[in-house]
Every structure is written in structure tokens, then in C-alpha cells.
Design a protein around this motif. Structure first.
Motif, PDB file in Angstrom:
ATOM      1  N   ALA A 180      -9.095  25.098  29.024  1.00 40.30           N
ATOM      2  CA  ALA A 180      -9.625  25.070  27.659  1.00 40.30           C
ATOM      3  C   ALA A 180      -9.718  26.470  27.068  1.00 40.30           C
ATOM      4  CB  ALA A 180     -11.000  24.404  27.645  1.00 40.30           C
ATOM      5  N   SER A 233      -7.479  27.692  23.943  1.00 40.42           N
ATOM      6  CA  SER A 233      -8.137  28.163  22.722  1.00 40.42           C
ATOM      7  C   SER A 233      -7.640  29.549  22.326  1.00 40.42           C
ATOM      8  CB  SER A 233      -9.655  28.177  22.919  1.00 40.42           C
ATOM      9  OG  SER A 233     -10.148  26.868  23.152  1.00 40.42           O
ATOM     10  N   TRP A 267     -15.980  24.066  25.663  1.00 39.05           N
ATOM     11  CA  TRP A 267     -16.524  24.422  24.349  1.00 39.05           C
ATOM     12  C   TRP A 267     -17.602  25.494  24.480  1.00 39.05           C
ATOM     13  CZ3 TRP A 267     -21.580  23.742  22.551  1.00 39.05           C
ATOM     14  CH2 TRP A 267     -21.763  23.972  21.186  1.00 39.05           C
ATOM     15  N   VAL A 283     -16.094  28.981  25.295  1.00 34.61           N
ATOM     16  CA  VAL A 283     -15.506  29.639  24.132  1.00 34.61           C
ATOM     17  C   VAL A 283     -16.590  30.164  23.197  1.00 34.61           C
ATOM     18  CG1 VAL A 283     -14.075  29.267  22.093  1.00 34.61           C
ATOM     19  CG2 VAL A 283     -13.378  28.321  24.287  1.00 34.61           C
ATOM     20  N   ARG A 284     -17.630  29.359  22.963  1.00 35.88           N
ATOM     21  CA  ARG A 284     -18.710  29.808  22.079  1.00 35.88           C
ATOM     22  C   ARG A 284     -19.456  31.004  22.659  1.00 35.88           C
ATOM     23  NH1 ARG A 284     -20.604  26.495  18.031  1.00 35.88           N
ATOM     24  NH2 ARG A 284     -21.900  28.315  17.597  1.00 35.88           N
ATOM     25  N   ALA A 306     -12.949  27.297  19.600  1.00 37.50           N
ATOM     26  CA  ALA A 306     -12.631  26.158  20.453  1.00 37.50           C
ATOM     27  C   ALA A 306     -11.658  25.233  19.730  1.00 37.50           C
ATOM     28  CB  ALA A 306     -13.909  25.403  20.826  1.00 37.50           C
ATOM     29  N   LEU A 340      -9.259  20.860  24.361  1.00 37.52           N
ATOM     30  CA  LEU A 340     -10.417  20.320  25.062  1.00 37.52           C
ATOM     31  C   LEU A 340     -10.202  18.865  25.455  1.00 37.52           C
ATOM     32  CD1 LEU A 340     -13.364  21.788  22.942  1.00 37.52           C
ATOM     33  CD2 LEU A 340     -12.517  22.611  25.134  1.00 37.52           C
TER      34      LEU A 340
END
Length: 526
Positions: free
Chosen positions: A167, A171, A453, A456-457, A484, A489
Motif C-alpha cells: 500500500a 501510494s 492508510w 501513509v497518513r 493514500a 489499498l
């Protein structure tokens, strides 16, 4: 098996990188081979260090985790938190170190440890209400899935870590592609652009509109030499049709605005100097003139009175930080003739557009402009590395799941055989194996989506994709941020679910074709 595999790996590495040094590759291959050879003997030695009367059940874990496991997990958590905090503060450059580079993997490991601790609890809670259901398939599947053995814990760790890496890498690739697309759109203003210093022929929009793939052709007249009355300042002025230009700005998401705000007022036709034309301006121009009316001297010597009513950062017709956009019908006749054509469509052919333009203007394509941003080995190499990371993550996730299912295949086959002697049908056997595989695959899939997610955040503030996305450090879209991507994902999660269900159904079908005696002896070493 380990020695041939190590030799093959060393040979593949040397063939892939012919100029690489031999000695480091040889030592790395020897180290990996040694670890593979010593893993099973060391595990057997550790298991037989204490003499025990019996080993206990192998399909259930101890009610409490050992102290060593708790200390190891807390150590990983501390390392991951330190890596994430360092990455958010210092970024991925300036000598960040190897620990910061491992931040995405460490985040996935933390999530896997948490999931391993928590996921048996809801399964055990559902096992008791499931006993009230008709049939034995549901309760039996939940009861077996709730027993957290080591064969279940390790695949979950591998699945979540692989999901996070896939992921994160996906991204990054998506963020790089978005930054390049946006920069190309800002430079061209649409999917294609035909412009000239002189007015374009009146029949050119009709010819370009007949080119395959072209949906809309929007005209604009840009006066690059318009100046304030004192002559000290030049301001590019675009004269447009408010309706068509507003639709184009909305489609391209470059300063969308309501067309009625830009339409000339009554009595402003033919360039009446007394009428005040509403104008759309960039923030820099709006800050300079405010909301007062001001005059602008055009290139042909005529003047126009404008008042800024809309402020937008970007606009399709003019590329830059200073621009004005007005209704062309309110300008003096012939002062700003169309010299820019903005085309929107799919699959535009550069050769066909050049032939239709007939050398009366310069043709710019958004796709060609995008290709100019990839011209260095650093960019292409970084993209290949992240692509390989995504592929490796997906491959390891699938391999972990397949190995987990394969290791339990003999025991499941014997279980089906025993249950069939008690009246379980083949359809019920298929449902049992599918339901038993879902409690491992479904939490891993959902946890992988949430972990990817969250990774990435958490890491996006410290990662700037501009160097990878653009060929220069100055990006027209500013800082290329990591976001993201829902596609990256969802796809690995859905793939694992489909793979888990498919393998379980295939295993049930294959077990049903074997004889009862063979199935009852499945997994028997005698």
C-alpha cells in the motif's frame, strides 16, 4: 535445498547486475544459506531443551503470552514510534538513516502484533451464540478459527507487513503520477493546446473538432502585451466566452467559476469604455488592484475598464502567477482575437492534430508534456524500486497465505474425513473450509487496508515526492505530497480474500475425490 537455492540466488543477482562486486554478494548468499540451514536444528534444540511428558495441544496457544514475547513486541513498538517521529520531523533525506527507511515496515509489524493479540477475542465471543444456529458447520468453523496457534500468528504477521509495504509503495507511485499529470495540465491548460502569436484561422476550430478523440474545442484570445495605463506593468489578458470557458475550467479543475459572474454587463458591448467589465484574476493581481475599477491598455492601443470579481489560483488559458480573464464580447472589436485553442478529449493523436493545424500554430499535448518530467536515472530507478516493493509485498502476502493453508491441508483433510463418517456432506465440507479460512484472511485484509492508510497518513508529512515526480526541484504544482490511494489499498485485500476462498474450496473439492481411507490417514507419517 538451501545450498542450491542460495547458489541460484547468487547467480541470478550476478546476472541481473553484471558490474556488481562479487565478494559482498558471495558473503550475503553464504549468510542467507547458513541461516536457512541452521534454522530447523536450532528450533529443534530449543524445543527439546526441557524434558516434558507431553507437548499439549498444538492447535491452541497459551492463555498468556510469554515475557520474552512481550518484551520483544514492546521493543519493536518503541523502534517504530521513534522511526515515525524522526521521519515526520526530519524527512526522508538529510541522513535520515536505515531505521527511518524501515518506518513503513515497522508500522505494519505493530499493526500485525496488535491484530494477533485482538482478533481471537471476537471469534471466541461469537462461538457461543453460533451454537444456537442450525447445523454444525458455523460453530465448528468459529471454534477452530478461534484457536490461535503459531501457524496462524505467523501468516498474519507476514500478511499485514506485506500489505503495508504494498500500500505504501503503491501510494508513492500514485502520488508521483498525480503530480506529473497535474503539472502537465497546468502547463498545457487542457488535453491539448494550439496557439500562435497571430490570430488563428476561423475554420481551424472546426477542423480540430473533427480529429478522432477530440470532444470539445474552446477558443481564447490572449493579449500577452496588455499593460496598465502608466506602462510599467504587463498583465496577460485572456478574452473568452464565459459559458464555454467556465465549462472547460470545471472539467480540468483549473479555477472553476460560475459563468454568470464573468458575463459582460448590459451596455458593455463593442468595448464601451464607460462600462466596467467583471474580471477573473490571480491572487497576485487581485492583491495589487483590490476591488476598485482600473484601466488596462491593450496591445492595439485600445483600453478596457475592469473590476476584479473572482480570484483563482490557476486558469486554463494563461500559465503563470499573473493573469486576467474577461468576457471577450465586452472588449473592443478585434482587440483580442482568438489565438489559443484548448482541446479536451481522450487518446489524442499528435500527428492528426499537427496535420489539422496545418502549421498555423504550435501544438502542445498534455501527454507529451508529462513525458518531459521523466528524464533522469534517479526518477526511473526510484519508480522501479517502488514497483518492485509493491510486487514483492503482494507476492509475499500470497505466499504466506498459501503456505499457511498448505501446512494445514493434511489435518483439514483428515478432519473432513472424520466428519463425513458422521454424516457431513461434501457441500458442508466446502463451507466448513471456506468459513475456517475467512477468520484469518478477512482480518488480514481489513487490517491491511487500515494499516496501509494509517502508514501513509503518519509518514506523509516527512515525505516529499517532488524529486521523484519532477525532473527539476521547482515543481509547478508545489510540494508533491503522499496520499493514500484507494485502489492500492483495496486490490491486495480483495486478492487475498479471493485467494483464500479459492484455495479452501479447491482443497475441499480435492479431498472429496480421494478415498475415505486415504483421507483418514492424511498427515499420518506411518
Amino acid at each position: 535445498m538451501a545450498v542450491p537455492a542460495g547458489a541460484l540466488g547468487l547467480g541470478a543477482a550476478l546476472l541481473t547486475l553484471p558490474g556488481a562486486r562479487l565478494l559482498p554478494a558471495l558473503w550475503a548468499a553464504v549468510a542467507v544459506t547458513a541461516v536457512a540451514c541452521l534454522a530447523l536444528p536450532l528450533r529443534a534444540t530449543a524445543a527439546h531443551r526441557r524434558v516434558r511428558v507431553h507437548d499439549g495441544r498444538r492447535d491452541a496457544a497459551a492463555p498468556r503470552a510469554s515475557r520474552r514475547r512481550t518484551v520483544a513486541e514492546l521493543t519493536v513498538v518503541v523502534l517504530a514510534l521513534g522511526a515515525v517521529e524522526t521521519l515526520r520531523r526530519r524527512g526522508a533525506t538529510n541522513g535520515a538513516g536505515d531505521l527511518v527507511a524501515m518506518a513503513p515496515v515497522l508500522v505494519g509489524v505493530i499493526a500485525a502484533l496488535v491484530l494477533v493479540r485482538l482478533y481471537p477475542l471476537p471469534l471466541r465471543g461469537l462461538a457461543r451464540p453460533a451454537r444456537r444456529l442450525r447445523g454444525a458447520v458455523g460453530p465448528l468453523a468459529l471454534a477452530r478459527a478461534g484457536r490461535t496457534s503459531a501457524s496462524t500468528v505467523l501468516p498474519l504477521l507476514a500478511l499485514l507487513t506485506a500489505f503495508t509495504v504494498a500500500a505504501f509503495g503503491g501510494s508513492v507511485l500514485s502520488g508521483v503520477a498525480d503530480a506529473r499529470d497535474r503539472a502537465a495540465l497546468l502547463a498545457v491548460g487542457a488535453d491539448a493546446r494550439v496557439e500562435a502569436a497571430e490570430p488563428l484561422p476561423s475554420g481551424l476550430p472546426r477542423r480540430l473538432g473533427r480529429v478522432p478523440g477530440v470532444r470539445e474545442v474552446t477558443e481564447a484570445g490572449v493579449d500577452w502585451l496588455a499593460r496598465t495605463p502608466d506602462g510599467r506593468q504587463s498583465l496577460p489578458l485572456a478574452g473568452v466566452d464565459p459559458g464555454a470557458y467556465a465549462a472547460l475550467a470545471g472539467r480540468t479543475n483549473l479555477g472553476a467559476f460560475p459563468e454568470g459572474r464573468l458575463t459582460r454587463p448590459d451596455g458593455a458591448g463593442s468595448g464601451s469604455e464607460e462600462a466596467v467589465l467583471p474580471a477573473l484574476a490571480s491572487p497576485a493581481v487581485a492583491e495589487r488592484f483590490g476591488d476598485r475599477a482600473f484601466r488596462l491598455r491593450l496591445a492595439d492601443g485600445n483600453t478596457a475598464t475592469l473590476r476584479i470579481v473572482l480570484v483563482r489560483d490557476r486558469t486554463p488559458a494563461v500559465y503563470g502567477d499573473d493573469f486576467l480573464v474577461v468576457d471577450r464580447a465586452g472588449l473592443p472589436t478585434g482587440s483580442v482575437p482568438p489565438n489559443v485553442l484548448l482541446l479536451t478529449g481522450d487518446g489524442l493523436d499528435a500527428g492528426a492534430l499537427h496535420r489539422a493545424a496545418d502549421d498555423v500554430g504550435t501544438v502542445h499535448l498534455r501527454s507529451e508534456q508529462r513525458n518531459t518530467y521523466v528524464d533522469s536515472p534517479l526518477q526511473s530507478g526510484a519508480e522501479r524500486i517502488y514497483t518492485a516493493a509493491v510486487a514483492a509485498g503482494a507476492g509475499y502476502a500470497a505466499l504466506a497465505l498459501l503456505l499457511s493453508l498448505a501446512s494445514a491441508a493434511p489435518e483439514r483433510a483428515a478432519l473432513l474425513a472424520r466428519l463425513r463418517t458422521m454424516g457431513l456432506t461434501r457441500a458442508q465440507g466446502r463451507r466448513l473450509l471456506v468459513l475456517e479460512s475467512l477468520p484469518q484472511a478477512l482480518p488480514a485484509a481489513l487490517g491491511g487496508v487500515l494499516t496501509g492508510w494509517a502508514a501513509v497518513r503518519l509518514l506523509s508529512p516527512g515525505i516529499d515526492l517532488t524529486t521523484i515526480a519532477m525532473s527539476t526541484t521547482a515543481s509547478p504544482v508545489g510540494r508533491a505530497e503522499l496520499r493514500a490511494d484507494p485502489w492500492w489499498l483495496a486490490v491486495p485485500a480483495v486478492t487475498v480474500l479471493v485467494l483464500a476462498v479459492g484455495v479452501a474450496a479447491l482443497q475441499a473439492w480435492w479431498s472429496g475425490r480421494r478415498g475415505a481411507v486415504t483421507e483418514l490417514r492424511a498427515g499420518d507419517a506411518r
